[in-house]
Design a protein around this motif. Structure first.
Motif, PDB file in Angstrom:
ATOM      1  N   GLU A 263       0.840  -1.189   0.000  1.00 58.57           N
ATOM      2  CA  GLU A 263       0.000   0.000   0.000  1.00 58.57           C
ATOM      3  C   GLU A 263       0.881   1.247   0.000  1.00 58.57           C
ATOM      4  OE1 GLU A 263      -2.754  -0.008   3.167  1.00 58.57           O
ATOM      5  OE2 GLU A 263      -3.631  -1.969   2.691  1.00 58.57           O
ATOM      6  N   TYR A 264       0.415   2.274  -0.671  1.00 57.51           N
ATOM      7  CA  TYR A 264       1.121   3.550  -0.689  1.00 57.51           C
ATOM      8  C   TYR A 264       0.812   4.300   0.607  1.00 57.51           C
ATOM      9  CZ  TYR A 264       1.948   2.924  -5.701  1.00 57.51           C
ATOM     10  OH  TYR A 264       2.354   2.460  -6.922  1.00 57.51           O
ATOM     11  N   GLU A 265       1.875   4.708   1.308  1.00 59.49           N
ATOM     12  CA  GLU A 265       1.641   5.547   2.476  1.00 59.49           C
ATOM     13  C   GLU A 265       0.997   6.871   2.074  1.00 59.49           C
ATOM     14  OE1 GLU A 265       5.273   6.058   4.530  1.00 59.49           O
ATOM     15  OE2 GLU A 265       5.509   3.934   5.048  1.00 59.49           O
ATOM     16  N   ILE A 267      -0.234   8.522  -1.811  1.00 58.82           N
ATOM     17  CA  ILE A 267      -0.268   8.381  -3.263  1.00 58.82           C
ATOM     18  C   ILE A 267       0.417   9.589  -3.892  1.00 58.82           C
ATOM     19  CG2 ILE A 267      -1.748   8.124  -5.281  1.00 58.82           C
ATOM     20  CD1 ILE A 267      -3.840   6.896  -3.489  1.00 58.82           C
ATOM     21  N   ASP A 279       7.489   4.698 -11.491  1.00 63.84           N
ATOM     22  CA  ASP A 279       6.872   3.552 -10.837  1.00 63.84           C
ATOM     23  C   ASP A 279       6.620   2.487 -11.909  1.00 63.84           C
ATOM     24  OD1 ASP A 279       5.465   1.688  -9.439  1.00 63.84           O
ATOM     25  OD2 ASP A 279       3.977   3.048  -8.619  1.00 63.84           O
ATOM     26  N   LEU A 343      -4.475   1.447  -5.305  1.00 61.68           N
ATOM     27  CA  LEU A 343      -4.489   2.837  -4.870  1.00 61.68           C
ATOM     28  C   LEU A 343      -5.739   3.220  -4.101  1.00 61.68           C
ATOM     29  CD1 LEU A 343      -3.200   4.507  -8.169  1.00 61.68           C
ATOM     30  CD2 LEU A 343      -1.861   3.935  -6.151  1.00 61.68           C
TER      31      LEU A 343
END
Length: 570
Positions: A263-265, A267, A279, A343
């Motif tokens: 998971e993105y801390e 975005i 990315d 996301l």
């Protein structure tokens, strides 16, 4: 400055007597301070400018290293300009028309493009525009001489009429590839009419302009075609191969990232605004989606190029490359949606993802394998083998679908299913009333079945005639089935004793549905691969790709390959 001096003087006068202070020394001190600040600003400006120059030189060197063709193209441009200037000064006969020699230089600068197809396209547009405008200009010039005193008015009106009609035709969509030709037409026509009217040399102006344009175009074509030619068709071919590999990398990255609960801390803002970002999962499908305009431009130039290298034969099917890329883009949209699941704010818990871990991972691996194999086939210009390329990925998708059928209760909030649960409505006194009265024995059968295996008893539903004859009640109350649907829709909200309490099961239901969304998108991606394979087969037939290596195909279908596929399934 006056304010600073005044304040400084006031401070000094307050500390010491005014008679003991030399104000000339104070002013000289302030001048030295100002000079020192100005010198520091000048030095800082020089240093920053030097750093910017170094950065620019570094980027220019990196651009040349990444694509050496840009350096070669720049050398060819300089050589073409040098050669055309040398020819103009060498020929004594051309010195008489030195005032027209600028058109040869302008032609080299304008026509000389990066690829052969672009050079030929612009050269054709310029030649047609010059010839047609010169012919029309000579005809209109003859008519203007017959007008007598109204000659200049006739020329001005003809220029307006020609500019209006040519510009209007240029805006027609099918005329977009020939826009440059229309511009050259207008420029040539106006020059012939105005300059010829002043010198009374209409024919000489038109013919001389055309000869110098032909000279510049010949020099540009010769140098661009004979010295390290750069082909737009080859760039289109490589771009399609690159998009295949990029989408395959994105697919693997999305599936592995989802299964590993990455998971993105936070975005990145560039992803939110659909900008270029470093990315791998994002860049792969974004490059394929964003390449539409580049492919159209390369296609427009490639169709002008003569047969060359492996692209033999006239009327080479460059349009099929764009068609294959469009089918790939159709699959890339699914990969984009898969990345969107990573996301998203609502995520499925890891324990639910682990239930489908092997099946999801296998579909991702096999799907990326199909994309890479197709990309390799395009790169090698090779047809597909007799073995179905989609066999493994479709089998993996079927296994995933079967697992979903057995574990479907994981993908939804099974406690709120209609099967085995009686829909109720709430009275004002807080009592609950059943809407559908099942028999006691039938209710026991449904309760003893698992939620994933329960079957809806169709005998409890009204027949089609009952549906048709159903009328709304005079009081406007909803029918039992309508109330039941409403209670099922609001499963995350419980009503008890007249109070509506929001439960955490709402988020649980949404998180479970996010897993269902990811799974369904992955299966849809597999379904879209068939269209991609069909587009590739059409390209391989029209482009006359070579047959695959039979020994390599037999090796791929050998016992070790089958054993590997068996181990992958487990």
């Amino acid at each position: 400055m006056a304010a600073k001096m005044g304040s400084l003087r006031e401070k000094l006068l307050s500390m010491r007597g005014g008679s003991e202070i030399n104000f000339d020394d104070i002013e000289s001190l302030e001048d030295r301070i100002n000079c020192r600040c100005s010198y520091r600003c000048l030095v800082d400006g020089i240093v920053s400018s030097w750093q910017q120059l170094q950065d620019m030189v570094t980027k220019a060197v990196e651009m040349g290293r990444s694509d050496h063709r840009k350096i070669i193209f720049s050398v060819k441009m300089g050589l073409a300009l040098m050669l055309i200037s040398f020819l103009i000064y060498l020929k004594e006969s051309l010195k008489e028309f030195s005032r027209y020699s600028v058109w040869a230089i302008i032609t080299v600068v304008v026509v000389f493009e990066f690829s052969i197809g672009a050079t030929l396209s612009k050269g054709f547009n310029r030649a047609v525009g010059t010839l047609s405008a010169g012919g029309l200009g000579l005809g209109m010039a003859h008519l203007s001489q017959l007008a007598g005193e109204w000659e200049e008015a006739f020329i001005i009106i003809s220029i307006f009429s020609t500019g209006f009609f040519v510009t209007y035709i240029k805006l027609y969509p099918t005329m977009k590839p020939y826009e440059y030709g229309f511009r050259v037409f207008l420029l040539t026509y106006v020059i012939v009419m105005v300059s010829g009217n002043r010198t009374r040399e209409f024919i000489q102006t038109a013919v001389t302009r055309f000869l110098f344009i032909a000279l510049g175009a010949s020099v540009g074509f010769g140098i661009n075609l004979l010295i390290y030619p750069i082909w737009a068709g080859e760039d289109l071919h490589n771009l399609v191969v690159k998009n295949f590999m990029g989408v395959a990398t994105s697919l693997e990255g999305c599936v592995n990232g989802y299964l590993n609960c990455i998971e993105y801390e936070r975005i990145p803002s560039k992803i939110l605004t659909y900008e270029a970002y470093d990315d791998p999962c994002y860049n792969g499908y974004r490059a394929a989606v964003q390449s539409t305009s580049q492919e159209d431009a390369l296609l427009g130039f490639a169709i002008w190029e003569p047969p060359h290298g492996p692209y033999r034969g006239f009327r080479y099917p460059w349009k099929n490359y764009v068609k294959v890329s469009g089918s790939l883009r159709h699959c890339a949209f699914m990969v984009m949606a898969l990345h969107g699941c990573i996301l998203s704010e609502i995520q499925a818990p890891p324990e639910r993802r682990q239930v489908f871990f092997n099946e999801l991972r296998r579909v991702g691996i096999e799907g990326a394998k199909v994309l890479r194999e197709l990309g390799g086939k395009v790169k090698r210009m090779e047809k597909l083998s007799p073995v179905d390329i989609l066999c493994e990925v479709q089998e993996a998708a079927e296994d995933l679908q079967n697992k979903i059928d057995r574990k479907s209760f994981i993908l939804v909030n099974s406690e709120s299913w209609e099967i085995g649960n009686r829909a109720t409505k709430v009275h004002r006194d807080g009592q609950l009333e059943d809407l559908i009265d099942f028999d006691y024995d039938e209710k026991r059968v449904l309760e003893h079945k698992s939620r994933s295996e329960a079957v809806l008893d169709l005998r409890s539903l009204p027949s089609s005639g009952a549906w048709d004859s159903e009328k709304p009640s005079p009081t406007g109350a909803a029918s039992p089935l309508q109330v039941e649907k409403q209670m099922f829709w609001s499963a995350g909200i419980s009503a008890l004793n007249g109070q509506i309490m929001e439960s955490s099961k709402t988020y649980e239901s949404a998180s479970a549905l996010s897993l269902a969304t990811f799974v369904s998108l992955l299966i849809e991606f597999v379904a879209r691969l068939q269209n991609l394979v069909d587009a590739f087969e059409e390209l391989s037939i029209k482009a006359n790709y070579k047959e695959p290596n039979i020994e390599q195909v037999e090796e791929q279908n050998g016992i070790f390959s089958r054993l590997h596929s068996k181990l992958t399934k487990q």
